[in-house]
Design an enzyme around this catalytic site. Structure first.
Site, short mmCIF file in Angstrom:
data_model
loop_
_atom_site.label_atom_id
_atom_site.label_comp_id
_atom_site.label_asym_id
_atom_site.label_seq_id
_atom_site.Cartn_x
_atom_site.Cartn_y
_atom_site.Cartn_z
CB THR A 1 11.39 21.30 -6.98
OG1 THR A 1 12.27 21.97 -7.88
CG2 THR A 1 10.96 22.25 -5.88
N GLY B 1 0.87 18.58 -11.67
CA GLY B 1 1.14 19.01 -13.05
C GLY B 1 0.49 18.11 -14.08
CB SER C 1 -1.45 21.87 -7.80
OG SER C 1 -2.51 22.71 -7.37
CB CYS C 2 1.45 23.75 -4.01
SG CYS C 2 1.66 24.64 -5.58
CG ASN C 3 -1.78 27.61 -5.69
OD1 ASN C 3 -1.61 28.36 -4.74
ND2 ASN C 3 -1.09 27.71 -6.82
NE ARG D 1 6.66 28.38 -7.41
CZ ARG D 1 5.94 27.72 -8.31
NH1 ARG D 1 5.12 28.34 -9.12
NH2 ARG D 1 6.04 26.40 -8.40
CG HIS E 1 -5.77 27.50 -8.91
ND1 HIS E 1 -5.61 28.59 -9.75
CD2 HIS E 1 -4.53 26.98 -8.73
CE1 HIS E 1 -4.33 28.74 -10.04
NE2 HIS E 1 -3.65 27.79 -9.45
N GLY E 2 -10.11 26.33 -9.13
CA GLY E 2 -11.47 26.00 -8.65
C GLY E 2 -11.92 24.63 -9.14
CG HIS F 1 1.48 29.65 -4.59
ND1 HIS F 1 1.95 30.08 -5.80
CD2 HIS F 1 1.65 28.30 -4.59
CE1 HIS F 1 2.37 29.04 -6.51
NE2 HIS F 1 2.21 27.95 -5.79
CD GLN G 1 6.74 27.77 -4.04
OE1 GLN G 1 6.08 28.41 -3.25
NE2 GLN G 1 8.02 28.04 -4.28
P1 NAD Z 1 11.51 19.68 -11.37
O1 NAD Z 1 11.78 20.10 -12.76
O2 NAD Z 1 12.12 20.45 -10.25
O3 NAD Z 1 11.97 18.16 -11.16
C1 NAD Z 1 11.67 17.16 -12.08
C2 NAD Z 1 12.80 16.15 -12.10
O4 NAD Z 1 12.44 15.09 -12.99
C3 NAD Z 1 14.13 16.71 -12.60
O5 NAD Z 1 15.13 16.31 -11.70
C4 NAD Z 1 14.33 16.06 -13.96
O6 NAD Z 1 15.70 15.81 -14.20
C5 NAD Z 1 13.58 14.75 -13.79
N1 NAD Z 1 13.07 14.17 -15.03
C6 NAD Z 1 12.64 14.79 -16.14
N2 NAD Z 1 12.22 13.90 -17.06
C7 NAD Z 1 12.37 12.68 -16.51
C8 NAD Z 1 12.12 11.35 -16.96
N3 NAD Z 1 11.62 11.13 -18.16
N4 NAD Z 1 12.39 10.33 -16.10
C9 NAD Z 1 12.90 10.56 -14.87
N5 NAD Z 1 13.17 11.81 -14.40
C10 NAD Z 1 12.91 12.84 -15.21
O7 NAD Z 1 9.92 19.61 -11.23
P2 NAD Z 1 9.06 19.80 -9.89
O8 NAD Z 1 8.90 21.25 -9.64
O9 NAD Z 1 9.60 18.93 -8.82
O10 NAD Z 1 7.64 19.29 -10.38
C11 NAD Z 1 7.32 17.90 -10.46
C12 NAD Z 1 5.81 17.76 -10.47
O11 NAD Z 1 5.29 18.27 -9.24
C13 NAD Z 1 5.08 18.53 -11.58
O12 NAD Z 1 3.93 17.80 -11.92
C14 NAD Z 1 4.67 19.81 -10.89
O13 NAD Z 1 3.57 20.43 -11.50
C15 NAD Z 1 4.33 19.27 -9.51
N6 NAD Z 1 4.39 20.27 -8.45
C16 NAD Z 1 5.45 21.13 -8.35
C17 NAD Z 1 5.47 22.07 -7.32
C18 NAD Z 1 6.61 23.03 -7.20
O14 NAD Z 1 6.48 24.01 -6.47
N7 NAD Z 1 7.73 22.86 -7.80
C19 NAD Z 1 4.44 22.10 -6.39
C20 NAD Z 1 3.39 21.18 -6.49
C21 NAD Z 1 3.38 20.26 -7.53
#
Ligand code: NAD
Length: 340
Positions: A11, A110, A139-141, A168, A194-195, A220, A302
Site C-alpha cells: 500500500t 509501524g 504514521s499517517c495520523n 479507518r 498518537h500523542g 481517518h 492514511q
Molecule cells: P502492506 O502490507 O500493504 O505492504 C507491505 C508489503 O511488504 C507487501 O507487499 C508485502 O508483500 C511486503 N513484504 C512483507 N515482508 C517483506 C519482506 N520481508 N521483505 C520485502 N517485502 C516484504 O503494508 P503497508 O500498509 O504498506 O504498511 C507498510 C508500513 O507503512 C507499515 O509500517 C505501516 O504501519 C506503515 N503505514 C501504513 C499506512 C497505511 O495506511 N497502510 C499508513 C501509514 C504508515
C-alpha cells in the site's frame, strides 16, 4: 540522481515508488515483494525491476511472466537510500542487513521510534534529518497532527492539544480485516499512542490523544482541540492554511461533510489512486472561543499523506537539498500537486 530501492511494494511502497519515480532528482532501482500478487503486475507495468525476498519462490513469479531481477539483498546494494515499507515490525528485522551493507534507510510509522532513533516530519524537523543514516517517517495520523500543530505553534504558540482520532478500520484493499459492525476503542485506555508519537517530533507539545476504530476504509477523521498562547482568529487560521503547501481546506461551497465525498472529489480531480497527500481541514469546523481555544476537524488519507514525507526524507538524508521548503516545493511540483 539519487538511487532509491523500495523494500516492500504494498500500500505505501507502491505509492512512494510512483512519487519517487516522478522526481527529477531520483530514480527507482528496484521494488521488492515476497509473493506474486496484483502489485507485482503493477511493478511490471511501471517498468520497476522486481526483486524478491526469498529466491526459492522465483518459480512462482516466472510462471506468471513476472521476471525477477534478483534477491532483495542485490537490490539494496544498488541503492543510495532504501525506503522500507514492509509491514510493521519487519523493518526491525531488516535493520541489521541495512547496517551490514552500510545503507541509508527510511522506516515507516509501524516501527517504533527507537528503531531509527529519529522520527521525521518535513515541516517540523527536516534540517535535523540531513545526513542521517536512519529515519522513521511518522504514521499517517501523527503526520496529520504534526502539520497542524506545528503551523499553529509557529504562529500562536500551542500550550495544549487534546485530540480524538476516529480511525479507518483497514485500507480499501485489505479484504480480511474488520471491524465490520463495531466501534472499537483503540485502546480503551488514554492516551492512545498518537500523542506520545507526536512528541517524538515535537517534544515540547503537551498533547493527549484518544482513538477508536470504525468500519470504514477511506480516511481517518481527527477532532482536535488546542489551546494557543497568543490570541488567534478563525480568519488568521484560514489564511495560514491557505498558504500551507500540504494542508488543504475543505470549503463550505463544495458541500463536502464526509470522508466519502472527499475521496470522491479527489477521484474526480484526477488524483492518482484518488490520493489526498494533504491534511484536509474542514473550513467550517474551525472555531475559536475566547481567542485561545481552537477547534477543528481534519480528515487524513492514511495511504497518502506519508508518501510525500518519504520523498522529502530521502533528500534530507542525502543532504542534496538543505531547505525543507525547497524540498516540499520540488516534491509537490513533480506530483503536480497543489492542496485542495
Ligand atoms: P502492506 O502490507 O500493504 O505492504 C507491505 C508489503 O511488504 C507487501 O507487499 C508485502 O508483500 C511486503 N513484504 C512483507 N515482508 C517483506 C519482506 N520481508 N521483505 C520485502 N517485502 C516484504 O503494508 P503497508 O500498509 O504498506 O504498511 C507498510 C508500513 O507503512 C507499515 O509500517 C505501516 O504501519 C506503515 N503505514 C501504513 C499506512 C497505511 O495506511 N497502510 C499508513 C501509514 C504508515
Amino acid at each position: 540522481m539519487i538511487k532509491v530501492a523500495i523494500n516492500g511494494y504494498g500500500t505505501v511502497g507502491k505509492r512512494v515508488a510512483d512519487a519517487v519515480a516522478a522526481q527529477p532528482d531520483m530514480e527507482i532501482v528496484g521494488v521488492s515483494k515476497t509473493r506474486p500478487s496484483f502489485e507485482a503486475f503493477v511493478a511490471k507495468e511501471r517498468g520497476f525491476p522486481l526483486y524478491i525476498a526469498d529466491l526459492s519462490k522465483k518459480g512462482a513469479f516466472d510462471k506468471l511472466g513476472l521476471s525477477v531481477a534478483g534477491s532483495v539483498e542485490e537490490m539494496l546494494k544498488k541503492a543510495d537510500v532504501i525506503v522500507d515499507a514492509t509491514p510493521g515490525g519487519i523493518g526491525k528485522e531488516n535493520l541489521p542487513l541495512y547496517k551490514k551493507l552500510g545503507k541509508k534507510a527510511i522506516f515507516q510509522g509501524g516501527e517504533d521510534h527507537e528503531l531509527a532513533g529519529f522520527s521525521f516530519n518535513s515541516d517540523c524537523n527536516y534540517r535535523d534529518a540531513i545526513g542521517r543514516q536512519f529515519v522513521r517517517v511518522v504514521s499517517c495520523n501523527t503526520t496529520g497532527l504534526c502539520r497542524m500543530i506545528n503551523l499553529m505553534d509557529k504562529a500562536f504558540g500551542v500550550s495544549k492539544v487534546r485530540a480524538t482520532m476516529v480511525r479507518r478500520a483497514s485500507d480499501p484493499g485489505e479484504v480480511k480485516k474488520g471491524p465490520v459492525d463495531a466501534v472499537v476503542l483503540d485502546p480503551v485506555t488514554v492516551p492512545s499512542h498518537h500523542g506520545p508519537d507526536v512528541q517524538t517530533v515535537l517534544p515540547h507539545i503537551d498533547i493527549t490523544t484518544m482513538a477508536m476504530i470504525v468500519p470504514t476504509t477511506f480516511m481517518h477523521m481527527h477532532a482536535v482541540q488546542m489551546e494557543v498562547k497568543k490570541p488567534a482568529t478563525k480568519e488568521a487560521i484560514l489564511n495560514l492554511i491557505e498558504a500551507h503547501p500540504r494542508i488543504g481546506l475543505v470549503r463550505p461551497g463544495t458541500g463536502i461533510k464526509s470522508t466519502a465525498e472527499l475521496k470522491e472529489y479527489a477521484m474526480d480531480l484526477g488524483r492518482p489512486r484518488s490520493d489526498l497527500w494533504e491534511s484536509c481541514v474542514f473550513a467550517d469546523s474551525i472555531g475559536v472561543i475566547g481567542g485561545k481555544d481552537v477547534y477543528f476537524f481534519q480528515a487524513i488519507h492514511q495511504e497518502a499523506d506519508i508518501v510525500v514525507e518519504n520523498v522529502d526524507a530521502i533528500r534530507a538524508m542525502m543532504g542534496t537539498v538543505k531547505d525543507a521548503a525547497e524540498s516540499v516545493r520540488m516534491t509537490n511540483a513533480a506530483l503536480k500537486f497543489t492542496a485542495i
